[in-house]
Design an enzyme around this catalytic site. Structure first.
Site, mmCIF file in Angstrom:
data_model
loop_
_atom_site.group_PDB
_atom_site.id
_atom_site.type_symbol
_atom_site.label_atom_id
_atom_site.label_comp_id
_atom_site.label_asym_id
_atom_site.label_seq_id
_atom_site.Cartn_x
_atom_site.Cartn_y
_atom_site.Cartn_z
ATOM 1 C CB CYS A 65 39.676 68.899 49.058
ATOM 2 S SG CYS A 65 37.964 69.181 49.559
ATOM 3 C CB CYS A 69 36.119 63.454 53.501
ATOM 4 S SG CYS A 69 34.892 64.728 53.076
ATOM 5 C CB CYS A 72 38.914 62.081 50.820
ATOM 6 S SG CYS A 72 39.172 62.788 49.178
ATOM 7 C CB CYS A 109 31.674 60.000 36.660
ATOM 8 S SG CYS A 109 30.559 58.603 36.409
ATOM 9 C CB CYS A 142 27.301 61.390 36.472
ATOM 10 S SG CYS A 142 26.971 61.519 38.245
ATOM 11 C CB CYS A 202 24.575 58.996 41.256
ATOM 12 S SG CYS A 202 25.908 57.809 41.565
ATOM 13 N NE ARG A 272 28.204 53.426 38.768
ATOM 14 C CZ ARG A 272 27.992 54.682 38.445
ATOM 15 N NH1 ARG A 272 28.885 55.598 38.711
ATOM 16 N NH2 ARG A 272 26.876 55.042 37.829
HETATM 17 S S1 SF4 Z 1 35.501 63.622 49.546
HETATM 18 FE FE1 SF4 Z 1 37.585 64.479 49.353
HETATM 19 S S2 SF4 Z 1 37.446 65.940 47.642
HETATM 20 FE FE2 SF4 Z 1 35.320 65.533 48.345
HETATM 21 S S3 SF4 Z 1 34.864 67.121 49.898
HETATM 22 FE FE3 SF4 Z 1 35.675 65.342 51.025
HETATM 23 S S4 SF4 Z 1 37.891 65.760 51.185
HETATM 24 FE FE4 SF4 Z 1 37.113 67.092 49.559
#
Ligand code: SF4
Length: 432
Positions: A65, A69, A72, A109, A142, A202, A272
């Protein structure tokens, strides 16, 4: 305890507490914890009986990605040794989904890493939804694909998608500390786009990233305002190789307080327990069922959960029952809001939208017809997972004596966090 009597009475009427009352739940002591669980448990049973909704995650596209974040494992620069693969083919995704549905999941999901889908990606998801619904038309789907552009939510709705997951994750005030490549406002916009297109919204949070009690209460009230039909509560999984790898700020007691607070603020909303359930609640998981009415079955996006059969045994042993395909998750008045949103009649925010608000009376759990409900988000993708040491406020752990957290701080817990090596994207069978 006056606080709990007040919160229970409000919850049984479908009313939300004040911000101060929500903060007070997080500040309760360990001596008061079982009373807190019992009070929030009454509210849970009022609206959801003893049903537990099972959801099953299929990671359509894992890792790689470009977003940052901090929590993550799939983020830009993540060193976590997770599976990395591009889009599963529709038949592969349908095969993975089948494992969850046969294990008792009523919702699948479909999650993909990335900032947001291209129009070609929406085509892929459309084909995948068709493949899953060909095999079982009753299954709820979802999608969790990141930030949506104009008209993409409508396309997903037309494809048969029932809900869209996009978590707010943390308070508006601290959002910039965990992610710099998009904003809190971007996330709100996507939830509103999904809701506006008639998808069940959600949206949830991640606890344990070093946030304060005030931050937690802020985000939970924001989710209520946003009209989320399902609130996934993730507990940070501090993956090695992510910036938040050393953020071990949670104890089982703290997690139960957080779940109770979320339940009181969202009495008639699907709550959840999402990623981090096994890692942080550990042997206290069954008490979590008295607060939340929904969990994931089996593995998460990039980490392993306990075996699906263990989930089912836990539910039965705790005196709960798995929610069936034909049963509505939400109580009738909330299902009506969602149905109104689907027909383009308002947003369905708490107490507003198309005809609802507080519901009076205590007693039997409401049944309902329209099948609507939660979403997804957990375990490492556009839901929760790793974290970041930079710029995150110092951990605030409420009133709990978090000996576990103190002991575990600054240690990698490979005994608790295992990277997923089976299920979607692998040759190995899933654990559901
Ligand atoms: S949560 Fe993870 S997969 Fe989703 S946009 Fe952020 S870095 Fe990318």
């Amino acid at each position: 305890m006056d606080l709990l009597d007040t919160l229970t009475a409000k919850g049984l009427r479908g009313e939300t507490p004040t911000r101060e009352e929500a903060l007070a739940v997080l500040a309760t002591t360990d001596d008061e914890l079982l009373d807190v669980v019992a009070a929030a448990g009454r509210v849970r049973r009022r609206w959801f009986g003893r049903r537990v909704k099972l959801n099953y995650l299929v990671n359509l596209k894992s890792g790689l990605c470009p977003e940052d974040c901090s929590y993550c494992s799939q983020r830009l620069g993540s060193k976590a040794e997770i599976l990395k693969y591009t889009w599963l083919k529709p038949d592969q995704a349908a095969e993975a989904a089948k494992a969850g549905v046969s294990g008792g999941a009523k919702r699948v999901c479909l999650v993909a890493s990335g900032r947001g889908p291209t129009d070609r990606d929406i085509d892929r998801v459309t084909d995948t939804v068709a493949a899953i619904k060909d095999a079982d038309p009753a299954v709820e789907i979802c999608a969790c694909l990141g930030l949506l552009s104009d008209n993409q939510a409508e396309r997903l709705k037309a494809a048969g998608v029932d809900a869209y997951n996009h978590n707010l994750n943390t308070s508006e005030g601290t959002y910039g500390d965990i992610t710099t490549t998009h904003t809190y406002a971007d996330r709100v916009d996507t939830v509103q786009k999904a809701h506006g297109a008639g998808l069940s919204a959600c949206s949830g949070l991640i606890a344990g990233m070093g946030e304060s009690d005030e931050d937690l209460v802020d985000v939970v009230f924001a989710l209520r305002e946003l009209g989320s039909d399902s609130v996934p509560v993730n507990f940070l999984i501090p993956f090695e190789g992510t910036p938040l790898a050393k953020e071990w700020n949670l104890s089982p007691q703290r997690c139960l307080r957080i779940l109770a607070m979320v339940r009181f603020v969202n009495p008639d909303t699907e709550v959840r327990i999402a990623g981090g359930r096994e890692v942080h609640l550990r042997s206290m998981q069954p008490l979590g069922l008295h607060l939340a009415n929904s969990i994931f079955l089996g593995d998460y996006l990039t980490s392993e959960g306990q075996a699906g059969q263990t989930d089912l045994d836990m539910i039965a042993d705790a005196g709960f029952e798995v929610e069936g395909m034909g049963e509505s998750t939400l109580p009738r008045h909330r299902a009506d809001i969602a149905a109104a949103a689907t027909s383009g009649c308002g947003s369905g925010s708490a107490g507003g939208g198309c005809g609802t608000g507080a519901v009076s009376g205590e007693g039997e759990t409401e049944g309902a017809d329209a099948a609507v409900g939660g979403g997804c988000g957990t375990g490492g993708g556009c839901g929760p997972c790793g974290g970041h040491g930079h710029a995150v406020p110092a951990a605030t752990v409420g009133a709990a004596d978090d000996k576990d957290a103190d002991k575990a701080a600054d240690e990698a817990r490979t005994d608790l966090v295992r990277v997923r090596r089976r299920g979607a994207g692998t040759e190995l069978a899933p654990n559901a």
